[in-house]
Design an enzyme around this catalytic site. Structure first.
Site, PDB file in Angstrom:
ATOM      1  N   LYS A 112      36.557  41.256  43.349  1.00  2.00           N
ATOM      2  CA  LYS A 112      36.125  40.102  42.551  1.00  2.00           C
ATOM      3  C   LYS A 112      34.761  39.578  43.005  1.00  2.00           C
ATOM      4  O   LYS A 112      34.038  38.963  42.231  1.00  2.00           O
ATOM      5  CB  LYS A 112      37.135  38.969  42.659  1.00  2.00           C
ATOM      6  CG  LYS A 112      38.569  39.373  42.407  1.00  2.00           C
ATOM      7  CD  LYS A 112      38.872  39.555  40.958  1.00  2.00           C
ATOM      8  CE  LYS A 112      40.318  39.963  40.738  1.00  2.00           C
ATOM      9  NZ  LYS A 112      40.706  40.028  39.351  1.00  2.00           N
TER      10      LYS A 112
HETATM   11  C1  LIG Z   1      43.360  43.423  44.475  1.00  5.41           C
HETATM   12  C2  LIG Z   1      43.421  43.535  42.990  1.00  5.41           C
HETATM   13  N1  LIG Z   1      43.545  44.745  42.433  1.00  5.41           N
HETATM   14  C3  LIG Z   1      43.604  44.898  41.111  1.00  5.41           C
HETATM   15  C4  LIG Z   1      43.549  43.828  40.249  1.00  5.41           C
HETATM   16  C5  LIG Z   1      43.573  44.074  38.778  1.00  5.41           C
HETATM   17  O1  LIG Z   1      42.306  43.869  38.210  1.00  5.41           O
HETATM   18  P1  LIG Z   1      42.175  43.456  36.680  1.00  5.41           P
HETATM   19  O2  LIG Z   1      42.827  42.144  36.531  1.00  5.41           O
HETATM   20  O3  LIG Z   1      40.726  43.395  36.429  1.00  5.41           O
HETATM   21  O4  LIG Z   1      42.874  44.511  35.906  1.00  5.41           O
HETATM   22  C6  LIG Z   1      43.431  42.534  40.771  1.00  5.41           C
HETATM   23  C7  LIG Z   1      43.403  41.319  39.923  1.00  5.41           C
HETATM   24  O5  LIG Z   1      43.741  41.291  38.800  1.00  5.41           O
HETATM   25  C8  LIG Z   1      43.333  42.392  42.175  1.00  5.41           C
HETATM   26  O6  LIG Z   1      43.156  41.196  42.710  1.00  5.41           O
HETATM   27  N1  LIG Z   2      44.138  39.512  40.083  1.00  2.00           N
HETATM   28  C1  LIG Z   2      43.431  38.404  39.581  1.00  2.00           C
HETATM   29  C2  LIG Z   2      44.017  37.840  38.333  1.00  2.00           C
HETATM   30  C3  LIG Z   2      42.973  37.176  37.477  1.00  2.00           C
HETATM   31  O1  LIG Z   2      42.155  38.148  36.959  1.00  2.00           O
HETATM   32  P1  LIG Z   2      40.707  37.923  36.390  1.00  2.00           P
HETATM   33  O2  LIG Z   2      40.014  39.202  36.697  1.00  2.00           O
HETATM   34  O3  LIG Z   2      40.857  37.661  34.960  1.00  2.00           O
HETATM   35  O4  LIG Z   2      40.064  36.775  37.078  1.00  2.00           O
HETATM   36  C4  LIG Z   2      43.328  37.400  40.695  1.00  2.00           C
HETATM   37  O5  LIG Z   2      43.260  37.823  41.827  1.00  2.00           O
HETATM   38  O6  LIG Z   2      43.320  36.221  40.475  1.00  2.00           O
END
Ligand SMILES: Cc1ncc(COP(=O)(O)O)c(C=O)c1O
Ligand SMILES: N[C@@H](CCOP(=O)(O)O)C(=O)O
Length: 463
Positions: A112
């Site tokens: 993120k």
């Molecule tokens: C460590 C981790 N892996 C994978 C994901 C999945 O990513 P996305 O929500 O973009 O599919 C998230 C959060 O959603 C995450 O925090």
């Molecule tokens: N896994 C995410 C969930 C939120 O996803 P986002 O990519 O839409 O912000 C988290 O860690 O909060």
């Protein structure tokens, strides 16, 4: 660059407005009216660029005109300067043609950071220019929250409220959020799950009266600027492995569908991607939708990969918008029905989705087994989300000649439960957060009730 809503009813916006808008006023998500694409020659010319220089090449067409190139370049440089690895997104090889792309070298140890450390800078820059302030409301299953807080804690024009599901994030994740005691940072532990937190954010966009005229913004991947920044590392990995002369495949641990959607866009923009594997935990609606056209919601279960404990995946809508020929009315109808009932796609559309994505679901036992297996094979320690990606990659891989890259979305230190279950040693916290468990925390536990949450926000902001 203009942006349109997936539901066809919201005003067309430029980049600055999209950055500050979050969710579109018709409940849809903003996407570029026309996606930029890059020729093979152009992509080839990017070989050897630093991560920050590559990021500028990929991001600039989305921002063009709204922010001066020199300012954008400075913000991008500042963002990736603080990552702990000089390569920013290094590749690690597990086996012949099997790789993991480490996306956890940013300040909060998850992928993120790639988007959110830039988003805070972009927002503050635009808000300063306009003389405006923004109230951010975000939902997190653990990682978005800490990255967003880190990205916004020094912002002069932003107040940020992050909702996490009470007792459903790891202790490291919670402390990364709740030990930031800056005046503009507010943590709410909601007595519900991630979907409840995310719904509360979306409902607040639909009814903003509680803010009495203050402007509401988003840090989740409903915000287009999040997705834009996440496209870059697909190009970085592809180039390192021989693209555009050679195809590359990716396996992506998936929850809100933002990260894999960025991969889908990288492919549309010219990166030769052979396979995109959607890897889910037992909250497997995306796997069911792709493999058997079943978009029925089931109860959310708590897993060893808590960041992916998500049932309503916001960005799936952006992909369906393309699949339905960018027909906003059709998407509006589909999403309204999805709120209340099980839906399926018409067969031709479903076939198009199946052509774009492979998918696989991994339960907790197999997650733990994969962590142990890969450690025994290579000495490399996967976090549970990445382990799901590796398991899915191994199950779905079609062509051994094409490099398969799993996105390593978080550092294993964030999820000791899974590491302990795999009978392995949890690594130490990086030096900058070595005292995380001694720091004071501040957060508010609230019931899963929209009025209560909005009332708390208004009272905190004194409006
Ligand atoms: C460590 C981790 N892996 C994978 C994901 C999945 O990513 P996305 O929500 O973009 O599919 C998230 C959060 O959603 C995450 O925090
Ligand atoms: N896994 C995410 C969930 C939120 O996803 P986002 O990519 O839409 O912000 C988290 O860690 O909060």
């Amino acid at each position: 660059m203009k942006y349109i809503s997936t539901r066809g009813q919201a005003p067309v916006l430029g980049f600055e407005e999209v950055l500050l808008a979050g969710l579109a006023s018709d409940g849809g998500l903003y996407v570029p009216e026309q996606l930029p694409s890059f020729s093979k020659e152009e992509i080839t010319s990017w070989r050897g660029l630093s991560y920050a220089d590559l990021a500028f090449k990929v991001i600039q067409p989305f921002v063009a005109g709204a922010i001066a190139d020199a300012d954008l370049k400075t913000m991008i440089d500042d963002t990736y300067k603080v990552f702990r690895h000089r390569a920013v997104a290094p590749l690690q090889q597990l086996d012949s043609n099997e790789w993991v792309l480490e996306l956890f070298h940013g300040p909060t140890l998850a992928f993120k950071d790639f988007a959110l450390q830039l988003l805070g800078r972009l927002m503050d820059h635009v808000l300063a220019k306009r003389g405006e302030r923004l109230v951010i409301m975000g939902a997190t299953s653990g990682d978005t929250g800490s990255a967003a807080i880190e990205g916004c804690r020094h912002c002069e024009h932003v107040d940020i409220f992050i909702l996490h599901p009470y007792q459903r994030v790891s202790e490291v994740q919670r402390r990364q959020m709740t030990t930031v005691l800056a005046d503009n940072v507010h943590n709410i532990a909601l007595e519900g799950n991630f979907d409840d937190c995310q719904q509360m954010v979306k409902d607040s966009f639909a009814n903003q009266a509680f803010l009495k005229g203050a402007r509401l913004g988003a840090v989740n991947s409903i915000n287009w600027a999040r997705i834009m920044s996440q496209i870059v590392y697909y190009f970085a990995a592809g180039l390192a492995l021989g693209a555009p002369d050679r195809e590359v495949s990716f396996s992506v641990p998936t929850g809100n569908f933002g990260d894999i959607f960025a991969g889908y866009l990288a492919k549309q923009m010219g990166l030769p991607i052979q396979q995109l594997v959607v890897a889910t935990n037992r909250n497997d609606i995306l796997h069911r939708a792709i493999s058997s056209n079943d978009m029925s919601r089931q109860g959310l279960v708590h897993t060893l990969s808590p960041s992916m404990d998500i049932m309503v995946s916001s960005n799936f809508e952006r992909m369906l918008f393309d699949i339905y020929g960018r027909d906003g009315a059709a998407i509006n109808d589909l999403m309204q029905r999805f709120r209340n009932e099980s839906v399926s796609l018409d067969p031709a559309r479903w076939e198009s989705v199946r052509e774009l994505f492979d998918s696989f679901c991994v339960n907790d036992d197999d997650t733990v087994a994969t962590i142990a297996e890969v450690h025994a094979e290579t000495g490399y320690l996967l976090d549970p989300h990445t382990a799901i990606g590796v398991r899915a990659a191994r199950a779905c891989r079609r062509d051994n000649h094409v490099p398969m890259v799993t996105l390593a979305t978080a550092h294993p230190v964030k999820f000791p439960d899974a590491i302990i279950k795999a009978e392995l040693q949890t690594p130490a916290l990086p030096e900058a957060m070595a005292d995380l468990f001694e720091r004071n925390e501040r957060y508010q536990v609230l019931a899963n009730d929209l009025q209560q949450v909005q009332g708390y926000m208004a009272a905190t902001l004194k409006i």
